[in-house]
Each structure stands twice: as structure tokens, then as C-alpha cells.
Design an enzyme around this catalytic site. Structure first.
Site, PDB file in Angstrom:
ATOM      1  N   LEU A  53     -31.086  29.332  -1.813  1.00 42.38           N
ATOM      2  CA  LEU A  53     -31.027  28.351  -0.740  1.00 42.38           C
ATOM      3  C   LEU A  53     -30.903  26.915  -1.257  1.00 42.38           C
ATOM      4  CD1 LEU A  53     -33.754  29.801   1.655  1.00 42.38           C
ATOM      5  CD2 LEU A  53     -31.311  30.351   1.533  1.00 42.38           C
ATOM      6  N   SER A 108     -23.421  24.016  -1.276  1.00 44.51           N
ATOM      7  CA  SER A 108     -23.049  25.418  -1.293  1.00 44.51           C
ATOM      8  C   SER A 108     -23.816  26.115  -2.399  1.00 44.51           C
ATOM      9  CB  SER A 108     -21.538  25.570  -1.535  1.00 44.51           C
ATOM     10  OG  SER A 108     -21.196  26.912  -1.829  1.00 44.51           O
ATOM     11  N   HIS A 139     -29.209  25.106   4.088  1.00 46.27           N
ATOM     12  CA  HIS A 139     -29.917  26.211   4.733  1.00 46.27           C
ATOM     13  C   HIS A 139     -31.215  25.727   5.391  1.00 46.27           C
ATOM     14  CE1 HIS A 139     -27.732  28.473   1.432  1.00 46.27           C
ATOM     15  NE2 HIS A 139     -27.366  29.164   2.496  1.00 46.27           N
ATOM     16  N   GLY A 194     -24.046  27.578   9.838  1.00 43.47           N
ATOM     17  CA  GLY A 194     -23.536  26.284   9.407  1.00 43.47           C
ATOM     18  C   GLY A 194     -22.047  26.128   9.622  1.00 43.47           C
TER      19      GLY A 194
END
Length: 279
Positions: free
Chosen positions: A29, A182, A33, A144
Site C-alpha cells: 500500500l 503506484s 490506497h 481509485g
């Protein structure tokens, strides 16, 4: 916060269908997130986050085996963000028998862009998300916008199956440099990380040219954007402009009064990055 590993434990912990907000993840994460978890908390319901690296959405040559598994660190971050339950099944739990029943999304939406370069990807995504929805039975699920096409595919799936779930979008979280956060950014070297913002820069330039140079065919603008990125050492799969509503290709002279998104995917070194810019 509770960390649960079986469907039976999860169902016993939840009061019933529609009683929670769900944030599905593959773990490893980052702040993006955690922002989705904080957004989920605003609904005033228990927040469930899943951590599951889904083999079905990886092609044989992709990075399933080396995708980082960081459960302990992820759980610490989720607890700090206000998550109530982490659902972290292993493959034997979620796929107790071979998953021969799969969700096949509409090819018109799922076989373009990411689907063209990653055949079967959205079938794997839809299948695991449908299964997780069945386990969690949320009222709301938060995805997202960085995975723009995925968000659209999931929304369409929920509509088509009349699932009693609201799909909510979370804005893309970016580093100070502008790089979209990412999990795969961890594969970048320090020098590649500095250069990775070139992808979103190329998309912003493409968006500006699309609006300002209406007489220039979109294919010409896209080809120039791809060539410019290649000249910087990237290996682009696509840079394009599509309608936000359905990812349809713009028709000639249609830029005024419409809502658009520029989307791109490209490799820098051995790392494939995706991004998008709404305009």
C-alpha cells in the site's frame, strides 16, 4: 482493527449485507490506497479493506510472483488510516477450487487500451471483484481514478448485474513531483523515478494540443506524443484521448463542450506505468 483470513470469519464479523464500505487492494500500500480508506470512513460505516494478489489478472509473463507482499506493514498503515477489518485470504481460501466460472466484461470497453495490451486482464479483475463483493457485501466500494478504465469496467459490471453497491471514485494521489502513486513505482530506480513524471507531462501536452489544435487529426497528435516519449527512452503502448463517459474515440470537431480524458501506458526501463488526465 481485525485481520481476517477466511470468508467464514469475515461474514461472522459483519452485521449483514450493505453494512460496510469496501476498499479492495492487492497490498503493497501507498498513500493513494490510504486516501481511499479515509474517503470510505466518511460514510460512517465499518470500513473493510481486502489484500489479495489476484493471479487471474496477471499474464504468464507479468510480475505475479515478484509483486510485493507486505501484509504486516500494510495492516499497520490501514489501522492508522481508520480501517476496521482487513480481509486477507490466501489463494486456497478465495479460489478453493479452480475458478472456471468467470465474469467476461463487454469487449467494447474491456478489450481496448489496457485490455488490448493485457488480454484477459479485465476478465481477471471482474471475476475477483465480483467474488470479493459476494464475500464482503458492501453498500459502497471505493476505487481509485488512477486505474481509470478499471473503474469504468467495474461500474459497468455493477450496473449490468444490478448489484446493490455504489461505486465511488477516489482522485489520483500524486507525489510532490506530480508522479501518480503506484505500487509498481517501487520497481523504479532513483533516476527512473525522477523521469517518471514525463508520462503525465506527455498526457497534459496531448490534452492541450487536442483542445487547441482542432484541425489536426487526433491520430497525428497521438503519434507525435508517442514519438516524443520514445525519444526520451520510453516504450509507450498508447497515449490517447477518449470520452470520459464511455472511453469512446472522439469524432472530428467534437472537442468543444465534451468531457475528455487523456490516458497513457508506457514502460520506463522494465517498469510499466499508467496514468491519465481529465480535462
Amino acid at each position: 482493527m481485525r485481520t481476517l483470513h477466511t470468508i467464514a470469519e469475515l461474514r461472522a464479523a459483519l452485521p449483514g449485507a450493505g453494512a460496510c464500505v469496501f476498499v479492495p487492494t492487492m497490498g503493497n500500500l501507498h498513500e493513494g490506497h490510504l486516501g481511499l480508506v479515509r474517503q470510505a470512513r466518511a460514510h460512517g460505516l465499518p470500513v473493510v479493506a481486502s489484500i489479495f494478489v489476484n493471479r487471474l489478472q496477471f499474464a504468464p509473463h507479468e510480475d505475479f510472483d515478484r509483486y510485493p507482499r507486505t501484509l504486516a506493514r500494510d495492516c499497520d498503515q490501514l489501522q492508522a488510516a481508520g480501517c476496521d477489518i482487513v480481509f486477507a485470504p490466501d489463494e486456497r481460501e478465495l479460489y478453493a477450487v479452480p475458478q472456471t466460472f468467470k465474469v467476461q466484461p463487454d469487449p467494447a470497453l474491456a478489450d481496448i487500451l489496457e485490455g488490448q495490451f493485457r488480454p484477459g486482464f479485465f476478465t481477471g479483475v471482474c471475476t475477483v471483484v465480483m467474488k470479493l463483493f459476494g464475500c464482503v457485501q458492501p453498500r459502497v466500494a471505493v476505487f481509485g481514478k488512477k486505474d481509470y478504465q478499471q473503474l469504468m469496467v467495474i461500474r459497468r459490471m455493477v450496473e449490468q448485474f444490478a448489484l446493490p453497491i455504489t461505486i465511488e471514485a477516489g482522485e489520483t494521489c500524486r507525489a510532490n513531483s506530480g508522479l501518480a502513486l503506484s505500487s509498481r513505482n517501487g520497481y523504479l530506480s532513483d533516476s527512473e523515478r525522477e523521469r517518471a513524471i514525463e508520462l503525465v507531462g506527455a498526457l497534459r501536452t496531448l490534452a492541450r494540443r487536442f483542445v487547441r489544435e482542432e484541425s489536426v487529426p487526433l491520430q497525428t497528435l497521438e503519434a507525435q506524443a508517442m514519438d516524443d516519449l520514445r525519444a526520451s527512452g520510453w516504450q509507450p503502448d498508447y497515449l490517447t484521448v477518449r470520452r470520459r463517459a464511455d472511453l469512446g474515440v472522439p469524432t472530428a470537431g467534437a472537442s468543444a463542450g465534451e468531457e475528455w480524458v487523456a490516458l497513457g501506458a508506457a514502460k520506463l526501463g522494465g517498469t510499466r506505468l499508467i496514468d491519465n488526465v481529465e480535462f
